[in-house]
Enzyme design. Structure first.
Site, PDB file in Angstrom:
ATOM      1  N   ARG A 269     -72.377  13.935 -11.390  1.00  0.00           N
ATOM      2  CA  ARG A 269     -71.612  14.371 -10.228  1.00  0.00           C
ATOM      3  C   ARG A 269     -71.766  15.841  -9.894  1.00  0.00           C
ATOM      4  O   ARG A 269     -71.824  16.207  -8.718  1.00  0.00           O
ATOM      5  CB  ARG A 269     -70.139  14.115 -10.495  1.00  0.00           C
ATOM      6  CG  ARG A 269     -69.888  12.659 -10.578  1.00  0.00           C
ATOM      7  CD  ARG A 269     -68.481  12.385 -10.908  1.00  0.00           C
ATOM      8  NE  ARG A 269     -68.325  10.942 -10.800  1.00  0.00           N
ATOM      9  CZ  ARG A 269     -67.204  10.301 -11.028  1.00  0.00           C
ATOM     10  NH1 ARG A 269     -66.135  10.967 -11.371  1.00  0.00           N
ATOM     11  NH2 ARG A 269     -67.158   9.012 -10.897  1.00  0.00           N
TER      12      ARG A 269
ATOM     13  N   ARG B 271     -66.953  15.334 -15.797  1.00  0.00           N
ATOM     14  CA  ARG B 271     -66.691  13.987 -16.304  1.00  0.00           C
ATOM     15  C   ARG B 271     -67.677  13.007 -15.699  1.00  0.00           C
ATOM     16  O   ARG B 271     -67.844  12.961 -14.492  1.00  0.00           O
ATOM     17  CB  ARG B 271     -65.273  13.554 -15.953  1.00  0.00           C
ATOM     18  CG  ARG B 271     -65.010  12.094 -16.283  1.00  0.00           C
ATOM     19  CD  ARG B 271     -63.577  11.697 -16.070  1.00  0.00           C
ATOM     20  NE  ARG B 271     -63.166  11.685 -14.682  1.00  0.00           N
ATOM     21  CZ  ARG B 271     -63.463  10.700 -13.821  1.00  0.00           C
ATOM     22  NH1 ARG B 271     -64.212   9.684 -14.178  1.00  0.00           N
ATOM     23  NH2 ARG B 271     -63.017  10.764 -12.586  1.00  0.00           N
TER      24      ARG B 271
HETATM   25  C1  LIG Z   1     -59.932   7.982  -5.556  1.00  0.00           C
HETATM   26  C2  LIG Z   1     -60.193   8.013  -7.026  1.00  0.00           C
HETATM   27  C3  LIG Z   1     -61.138   7.179  -7.590  1.00  0.00           C
HETATM   28  C4  LIG Z   1     -61.360   7.189  -8.953  1.00  0.00           C
HETATM   29  N1  LIG Z   1     -62.281   6.328  -9.479  1.00  0.00           N
HETATM   30  C5  LIG Z   1     -62.467   6.303 -10.805  1.00  0.00           C
HETATM   31  C6  LIG Z   1     -63.366   5.360 -11.387  1.00  0.00           C
HETATM   32  O1  LIG Z   1     -63.986   4.561 -10.702  1.00  0.00           O
HETATM   33  N2  LIG Z   1     -63.511   5.354 -12.731  1.00  0.00           N
HETATM   34  C7  LIG Z   1     -62.826   6.212 -13.529  1.00  0.00           C
HETATM   35  O2  LIG Z   1     -62.981   6.136 -14.740  1.00  0.00           O
HETATM   36  N3  LIG Z   1     -61.957   7.098 -13.010  1.00  0.00           N
HETATM   37  C8  LIG Z   1     -61.751   7.165 -11.672  1.00  0.00           C
HETATM   38  N4  LIG Z   1     -60.868   8.066 -11.143  1.00  0.00           N
HETATM   39  C9  LIG Z   1     -60.072   8.915 -12.036  1.00  0.00           C
HETATM   40  C10 LIG Z   1     -58.925   8.124 -12.639  1.00  0.00           C
HETATM   41  O3  LIG Z   1     -58.392   7.247 -11.680  1.00  0.00           O
HETATM   42  C11 LIG Z   1     -57.780   8.989 -13.132  1.00  0.00           C
HETATM   43  O4  LIG Z   1     -58.254  10.049 -13.867  1.00  0.00           O
HETATM   44  C12 LIG Z   1     -56.849   8.201 -14.031  1.00  0.00           C
HETATM   45  O5  LIG Z   1     -56.468   7.011 -13.408  1.00  0.00           O
HETATM   46  C13 LIG Z   1     -55.632   8.995 -14.423  1.00  0.00           C
HETATM   47  O6  LIG Z   1     -54.744   8.155 -15.094  1.00  0.00           O
HETATM   48  P1  LIG Z   1     -53.451   8.723 -15.762  1.00  0.00           P
HETATM   49  O7  LIG Z   1     -52.746   7.560 -16.343  1.00  0.00           O
HETATM   50  O8  LIG Z   1     -53.798   9.843 -16.662  1.00  0.00           O
HETATM   51  O9  LIG Z   1     -52.589   9.351 -14.581  1.00  0.00           O
HETATM   52  P2  LIG Z   1     -52.057   8.739 -13.205  1.00  0.00           P
HETATM   53  O10 LIG Z   1     -52.552   7.389 -12.933  1.00  0.00           O
HETATM   54  O11 LIG Z   1     -52.262   9.803 -12.199  1.00  0.00           O
HETATM   55  O12 LIG Z   1     -50.515   8.577 -13.443  1.00  0.00           O
HETATM   56  C14 LIG Z   1     -49.617   9.646 -13.417  1.00  0.00           C
HETATM   57  C15 LIG Z   1     -48.246   9.106 -13.636  1.00  0.00           C
HETATM   58  O13 LIG Z   1     -47.371  10.174 -13.931  1.00  0.00           O
HETATM   59  C16 LIG Z   1     -46.222  10.091 -13.130  1.00  0.00           C
HETATM   60  N5  LIG Z   1     -45.741  11.446 -12.969  1.00  0.00           N
HETATM   61  C17 LIG Z   1     -46.454  12.557 -12.681  1.00  0.00           C
HETATM   62  N6  LIG Z   1     -45.657  13.632 -12.690  1.00  0.00           N
HETATM   63  C18 LIG Z   1     -44.416  13.195 -13.014  1.00  0.00           C
HETATM   64  C19 LIG Z   1     -43.170  13.838 -13.200  1.00  0.00           C
HETATM   65  N7  LIG Z   1     -43.030  15.152 -13.110  1.00  0.00           N
HETATM   66  N8  LIG Z   1     -42.095  13.059 -13.487  1.00  0.00           N
HETATM   67  C20 LIG Z   1     -42.221  11.714 -13.606  1.00  0.00           C
HETATM   68  N9  LIG Z   1     -43.385  11.070 -13.477  1.00  0.00           N
HETATM   69  C21 LIG Z   1     -44.463  11.808 -13.170  1.00  0.00           C
HETATM   70  C22 LIG Z   1     -46.635   9.390 -11.890  1.00  0.00           C
HETATM   71  O14 LIG Z   1     -45.531   8.806 -11.284  1.00  0.00           O
HETATM   72  C23 LIG Z   1     -47.633   8.385 -12.447  1.00  0.00           C
HETATM   73  O15 LIG Z   1     -46.925   7.271 -12.910  1.00  0.00           O
HETATM   74  C24 LIG Z   1     -60.636   8.070  -9.772  1.00  0.00           C
HETATM   75  C25 LIG Z   1     -59.701   8.923  -9.209  1.00  0.00           C
HETATM   76  C26 LIG Z   1     -59.485   8.916  -7.851  1.00  0.00           C
HETATM   77  C27 LIG Z   1     -58.540   9.891  -7.266  1.00  0.00           C
END
Ligand SMILES: Cc1cc2nc3c(=O)[nH]c(=O)nc-3n(C[C@H](O)[C@H](O)[C@H](O)COP(=O)(O)OP(=O)(O)OC[C@H]3O[C@@H](n4cnc5c(N)ncnc54)[C@H](O)[C@@H]3O)c2cc1C
Ligand code: FES
Lengths: 250, 664
Positions: free
Chosen positions: B353, B462
C-alpha cells in the site's frame, strides 16, 4: 440546490415531537443525504439552534446505523441506505419531509434517532451458532455446497438498519428475523439449533411488540441490501416444522 | 509486571520539543525459539479455576472484532464481562466496514504458504518496524481464526467443490486471503457479535451500548475501572473491575477526511495515555491506495474501494499531461503508463500500500492525475477493468466485485463497467497505538489493549487483510490466555466508589462536560475538526518534512487554544447531545495531532507509510535508517504544560534478517 426541509424534532423520549421547517441553500448534488443534514446543522449551530440529532457511523452503507423516513419512504426514493442516498436524486426547490423510523418497538430517543435494541434481543434469543472459542474443526472439514454458501451469504448481508420495520404497515420485523434464520439455516453449522432458533427468535420478536407479517412485501422493497421476501417463507417453513416437532433431515 | 521507566533528569529539550527517558528494556516475550514461544507462554501463565472466574470482572471498551471476540471468549470462560460501545448496537462497530479479506496461513492453495512465510511477509511489509515475537504469534494463530469463524457460520466465499476460496492481496505473492465478497469485515463482525449476544443472553456479558468511556480509573497504579457517559440519558457512570481492556479502534479520524466511521476516535486511548499508558509510534498512518477521490468541500468522509480490486484491475495514467482530460477509453495502449507494472515488474499492481499510494501521488504531482481538479490539482489515477472484463467476462467480474462497483457508481454517478474507475490514496488505518508488551498489557498494569488500538503488529505499514486477522487473533486467542495470568492474582481488593482516585476521575469528566457547554463561542466543533484534519493531511500525511512538521505543531497549538475559548456546543448535558460527544473527541484529537507531529519530526527516516522528504534514495524511494531508528517510539505523557517523553524499545530481529525492502 435550494430545499425546504420539514424535519421531526423531539427533545427526548417523553416529549411531544413536531415538524419544523428549515430552508437550506447551497446543497451540492454530489453530497449524500446526511452531508446535506450536516450542512443544515452547521447553519443551525451558527444561528444558536440545537442541531438535528440523527444516527450514522460508517457512512458507506454497511453499518446500518443511519435511517430516516424521507417523504414517506424508508431511506428515501432509492433502494439504498440514507448515507448512500445522494442529493442528485432530488431536484432544486424540492420540499423534503424527514421523520424517524415509526414503530412501537423502536421508541424515539431524540429527533431522528430511535432505539433499535429490540433487534439485539432477537439475536440473543438464538441468532447464533453455539460454538466456544478454540473447539472448531478445520474449516475445510465440512464442505458447503456453493449454492448454500451463496444463499447464506445473501441473507447474512442484512445490516439491521430497521428499514423493513419502518416500511411495514404492521411494523413487523420478519424480514430481519427471517434473514438470520435463513443465514444460519442454510449452513451445516446451523442445523443443531435450527428448531430452537426459529421458535425462540419468533417468541422474542412478538414479545418486543413487532407486528405480524401479512405478506405485503413493503419490507423487501425498502431493504437497502435487497434481502428477498423468500427469507420469510423460509422462516415460516422452519417455524411450522419446528412447531410440529419435525426434523430438518429430509 | 511492567518495568517502571524513570524520566531522565536531563531537562534539556531534544530538538526543542521533547525529552528523552529511559529505554524500554523488556517486552516480556518468553525466550527460546520463536516457534515455541507462544506455547511456552500459555503453559507458564497461571490458571484461574472456573469457580474463581465468576468472581473476576473485566471491562472491555469496544465491540469491533477485537472487543467482541474478546468479550465472547472471556464470557464463555466464565468471567464477568462488561462491554461498552458508543454505537446503538455492538454490531455497528467500525470493523463492519472492512471489505477485502482476512489473512491466514492455511496454505489451502498449496502455493508455498506457511506460518513462517506469513510472519516474514508481515514483518517485511511493516518495513521492519514491528515486533518479531508478536508477529510470529499472529501468524501462528491465524490458522485457528478461520476455523473458529467458519464454525460460527461466517459465510466465506467457496468454490464449486464446497471448499473455501482464497485470493491474494497487495504485498504478497501467495493466495492466503479469505473473503466474503467485499463484505468480509461485516461477516466476521456479525459472527463475533452473535457470539457476544449469546453470552449476553447467558448472563456472562453485560452490554452497555450508547456509552462512551471518558476516563480511566487508576488505583494503586493499576487500571481498575472507567468513567463512562450514557449517551442517551447523559448520566456519568462509574464502572469498576479487576482489569480493563481497550479495544477502541484506531485514530485515523484525526484527519477528518478518512475512510473511518464518523464516530471513530482516540478518546479511550488518549485518556489512558494521560493516565500513564505510553503511546507508541503515533505518526504511523496507513494511507490506502484505492479510495474514491475527493469531489468537493461538502464531503464528510472518503470511501475505500477494496484493495482486492488490484488483483484484476490495472492502474495507469496517461503518458502525457495533455491527455489527462481526454476520455480514457479513447487513449491507445501506447499512450498509457501502467506505472506500477513498469517500475515494479515482479509485483506490478500488487505492490504494498505505501508504495502504491506514493506512486499515485507522484503521478498526480507530475501533473498526470485524472478526474476533476480539487484546489487546482487533479488527484486521481485510473483503475481499469477493461482487460479483466475481456478476459473473464462481465458476469465473472460482477460476481467477484459487484457490490464495490455498485458503491462506486452510487457515489460518483459513473458506471465502472464502462469507464475506468478513478482512485486516490486516503487515510485508512493507524499502526500506532498504545504500547503493549507480549501479553498485550500496556504500561499501566491491568490495562490491556487489543486490535487497532495497540501498536504492536504492523510496523510502519500494514499489509492488506492483516488488521482483521490481528483483531480476531487478539480477541479470540491471545488476550484470553494472557489476561488470565494477570487475573490469577485477583480478585483484587474492591475499590470504593468514593475512593479519591474515582472521585477525581468523575469530577474531571463532569468538569470537561460543563466546560464545553459553557464556552459558548462562535465556531462549531466540526469546523475545528476539519481545520485540524487539513493541517494533518498537508503536513503529517503521505509526505512529511522537518519544516512542515514544525509549522504543523505551531498551528495545532494555536487551533487548540482557540478551540478552548471559542467552540460552540449547544444543548445540555442531560440527554442525547451529539455536539457534546464530538467536542470531547475533537479535544483529544487536538492533543494527539501534536504528538503525531512530534513523533514524525523526530523520526528522520522514510519508512513504510511514512515518507520523509529529506530521506529518499536517488530514484525517489523511501530511505530507511536502521542504524538510527530501528526502535519503537513509546511516548509518555509529559503533563499539560510539559513536553512528551520518549522511551525507545529497540527492535531486535533474531529470526528474520533485516534488509532493505524491495518489490522490484
Ligand atoms: C473501509 C475500511 C476497510 C477495511 N478493510 C480491511 C480489510 O479488508 N482487511 C483488514 O484486515 N482490515 C481492513 N480494515 C481495517 C480494519 O477494519 C480495522 O483495523 C479493524 O476492524 C479494527 O478493529 P477493532 O476491533 O480494533 O476496532 P473497531 O472495529 O474500530 O471497534 C472500535 C470499538 O470501540 C468502541 N469505542 C471506541 N471508542 C470508545 C469509547 N471512548 N467508549 C466506548 N466505546 C468506544 C466503538 O464503539 C467500537 O465498538 C479496513 C478498514 C476500513 C476503514
Ligand atoms: S451510516 Fe452506516 S449504513 Fe449508513
Amino acid at each position: 440546490m435550494k430545499l425546504a426541509l420539514k424535519i421531526w424534532r423531539q427533545d427526548g423520549p417523553t416529549d411531544d415531537g413536531g415538524m419544523v421547517r428549515y430552508d437550506i441553500d447551497g446543497v451540492s448534488e454530489d453530497s449524500s443525504f446526511l452531508e446535506m443534514l450536516d450542512l443544515l446543522n452547521e447553519q443551525l449551530i451558527h444561528s444558536g439552534e440545537e442541531p438535528v440529532a440523527f444516527d450514522s457511523d460508517c457512512r458507506e452503507g454497511i453499518c446500518g446505523a443511519c435511517g430516516v423516513v424521507i417523504n414517506g419512504e424508508a431511506h428515501g426514493p432509492e433502494r439504498t441506505t440514507t448515507c448512500q442516498l445522494h442529493m442528485r436524486s432530488f431536484n432544486d426547490g424540492d420540499e423534503i419531509v424527514i421523520e424517524p423510523w415509526r414503530a412501537d418497538a423502536f421508541p424515539v430517543i431524540k429527533d431522528l434517532c430511535v432505539d433499535r435494541s429490540s433487534f439485539d434481543r432477537i439475536i440473543q434469543a438464538g441468532g447464533y451458532v453455539s460454538v466456544n472459542t478454540g473447539s472448531a474443526p478445520d474449516a475445510n472439514a465440512v464442505p458447503v455446497p456453493k449454492e448454500h454458501a451463496d444463499r447464506a451469504f445473501m441473507a447474512a448481508e442484512c445490516i439491521g438498519c430497521g428499514a423493513c420495520v419502518a416500511a411495514c404497515p404492521n411494523a413487523a420485523a420478519m424480514l430481519f428475523t427471517g434473514a438470520k434464520v435463513t443465514h444460519l439455516g442454510e449452513l451445516p453449522q446451523g442445523q443443531p439449533e435450527r428448531s430452537a432458533r426459529v421458535l425462540n427468535m419468533l417468541d422474542q420478536h412478538d414479545a418486543e411488540g413487532f407486528g405480524g407479517c401479512t405478506n405485503l412485501g413493503e419490507c423487501t422493497r425498502a431493504c437497502p441490501k435487497g434481502i428477498p421476501l423468500n427469507v420469510i417463507s423460509q422462516l415460516n417453513a422452519d417455524y411450522r416444522r419446528a412447531g410440529y416437532g419435525g426434523s430438518f433431515d429430509d | 509486571m511492567t518495568d517502571t521507566v524513570t524520566r531522565s533528569n536531563d531537562t534539556e529539550l531534544v530538538d526543542g520539543i521533547y525529552l528523552e527517558g529511559d529505554p524500554i528494556s523488556d517486552s516480556h516475550a518468553p525466550g527460546g525459539d520463536i516457534a515455541e514461544m507462544w506455547t511456552n507462554r500459555k503453559f507458564e501463565g497461571a490458571l484461574v479455576n472456573p469457580a474463581n472466574r465468576r468472581k473476576l470482572s473485566i471491562i472491555i471498551v469496544g465491540t469491533g472484532l477485537a472487543g467482541a471476540s474478546a468479550g465472547a471468549t472471556l464470557g464463555e470462560a466464565g468471567y464477568h464481562v462488561k462491554s461498552f460501545c458508543y454505537q446503538d448496537s455492538p454490531r455497528r462497530a467500525h470493523s463492519i466496514a472492512a471489505q477485502g479479506g482476512i489473512n491466514a496461513a492455511k496454505n489451502y492453495k498449496g502455493d508455498g504458504d506457511s506460518i513462517h512465510r506469513l510472519f516474514y511477509d508481515t514483518v517485511k511489509g511493516g518495513d521492519y518496524r514491528s515486533r518479531e515475537t508478536n508477529v510470529y504469534r499472529l501468524a501462528e494463530v491465524s490458522v485457528d481464526i478461520i476455523d473458529q469463524c467458519v464454525a460460527q457460520g461466517v459465510p466465506f466465499a467457496r468454490d464449486y467443490g464446497g471448499l473455501l476460496d482464497n485470493r491474494s492481496f497487495g504485498g504478497v505473492q501467495v493466495s492466503r486471503t479469505f473473503y466474503a465478497r467485499g463484505q468480509t469485515g461485516q461477516q466476521l463482525l456479525i459472527g463475533a457479535y452473535q457470539a457476544l449476544e449469546r453470552q449476553i443472553a447467558a448472563g456472562t456479558v453485560e452490554m452497555y451500548s450508547r456509552h462512551e468511556m471518558l476516563e480511566l480509573v487508576v488505583v494503586d497504579g493499576k487500571a481498575r475501572g472507567i468513567i463512562a457517559r450514557d449517551l442517551v440519558t447523559g448520566k456519568i457512570e462509574t464502572h469498576m473491575a479487576d482489569a480493563v481492556v481497550l479495544a477502541s479502534g484506531g485514530y485515523g479520524n484525526v484527519f477528518f477526511l478518512s475512510t473511518n466511521a464518523m464516530g471513530s476516535n482516540v478518546t479511550a486511548n488518549w485518556r489512558a495515555h494521560r493516565k500513564g499508558a505510553y503511546f507508541a509510534n503515533p505518526c504511523y498512518t496507513q494511507i490506502h491506495p484505492t479510495c474514491i477521490p475527493q469531489s468537493g468541500d461538502h464531503q464528510s468522509k472518503l470511501t475505500l474501494m477494496s484493495e482486492s480490486l488490484r488483483n484484476d484491475g490495472r492502474i495507469w495514467v496517461p503518458k502525457k499531461a495533455e491527455d489527462c482530460d481526454k476520455d480514457p477509453r479513447e487513449l491507445a495502449e501506447e499512450d498509457r503508463d501502467y506505472y506500477l507494472e513498469r517500475i515494479y515488474p515482479s509485483f506490478g499492481n500488487l505492490v504494498p500500500r505505501d508504495i502504491a499510494s506514493r506512486q499515485a501521488k507522484n503521478m498526480c504531482d507530475e501533473g498526470r492525475g485524472v478526474g476533476p481538479a480539487v484546489d487546482g490539482v487533479r488527484r486521481g489515477v485510473y483503475l481499469d477493468f477493461a482487460a479483466a472484463i475481456e478476459r473473464m467476462g462481465e458476469d465473472a467480474v460482477r460476481s467477484k466485485y459487484g457490490n464495490l462497483f455498485d458503491m462506486y457508481e452510487r457515489i460518483t454517478g459513473e458506471n465502472p463497467y464502462q469507464v475506468p474507475m478513478r482512485i486516490y490514496p486516503a487515510v485508512h488505518y493507524t499502526m500506532g497505538g498504545l504500547w503493549v508488551d507480549y501479553d498485550l498489557q500496556s504500561t499501566i498494569p491491568g490495562l490491556f489493549v487489543t486490535g487497532e488500538a495497540n501498536f504492536s503488529d504492523h510496523g510502519a505499514n500494514r499489509l492488506g487483510a492483516s488488521a482483521l486477522m490481528q483483531g480476531l487473533a487478539d480477541g479470540y486467542f491471545v488476550l484470553p490466555n494472557t489476561i488470565r495470568d494477570y487475573l490469577a492474582a485477583g480478585p483484587f481488593e474492591a475499590v470504593a466508589e468514593d475512593a479519591p482516585e474515582v472521585v477525581a476521575a468523575q469530577e474531571a469528566v463532569q468538569s470537561r462536560v460543563d466546560q464545553f457547554l459553557s464556552i459558548d463561542g462562535t465556531r462549531s466543533v466540526d469546523s475545528y475538526h476539519k481545520a485540524l484534519g487539513k493541517i494533518m493531511w498537508e503536513k503529517c500525511g503521505m509526505e512529511r518534512s522537518d519544516e512542515g512538521l514544525r509549522e504543523a505543531i505551531e498551528e495545532i497549538r494555536a487551533l487548540r487554544t482557540d478551540f478552548w475559548s471559542n467552540v460552540k456546543v449547544l444543548g445540555t448535558a442531560e440527554g442525547l447531545n451529539q455536539s457534546l460527544e464530538k467536542a470531547g473527541r475533537v479535544a483529544d484529537f487536538l492533543e494527539l495531532g501534536e504528538l503525531m507531529c512530534v513523533d514524525a519530526l523526530h523520526r528522520r527516516e522514510s519508512c513504510g507509510g511514512h515518507f520523509r522528504a529529506e530521506s529518499q534514495t536517488e530514484d525517489g524511494e523511501a530511505l530507511r535508517h536502521d542504524d538510527e531508528f530501528a526502535y519503537v517510539a513509546a511516548w509518555e505523557w509529559g503533563g499539560d504544560d510539559g513536553a512528551p517523553v520518549l522511551h525507545k524499545e529497540d527492535l531486535v530481529y533474531d529470526f528474520i534478517e533485516l534488509k532493505q525492502r524491495s518489490y522490484k
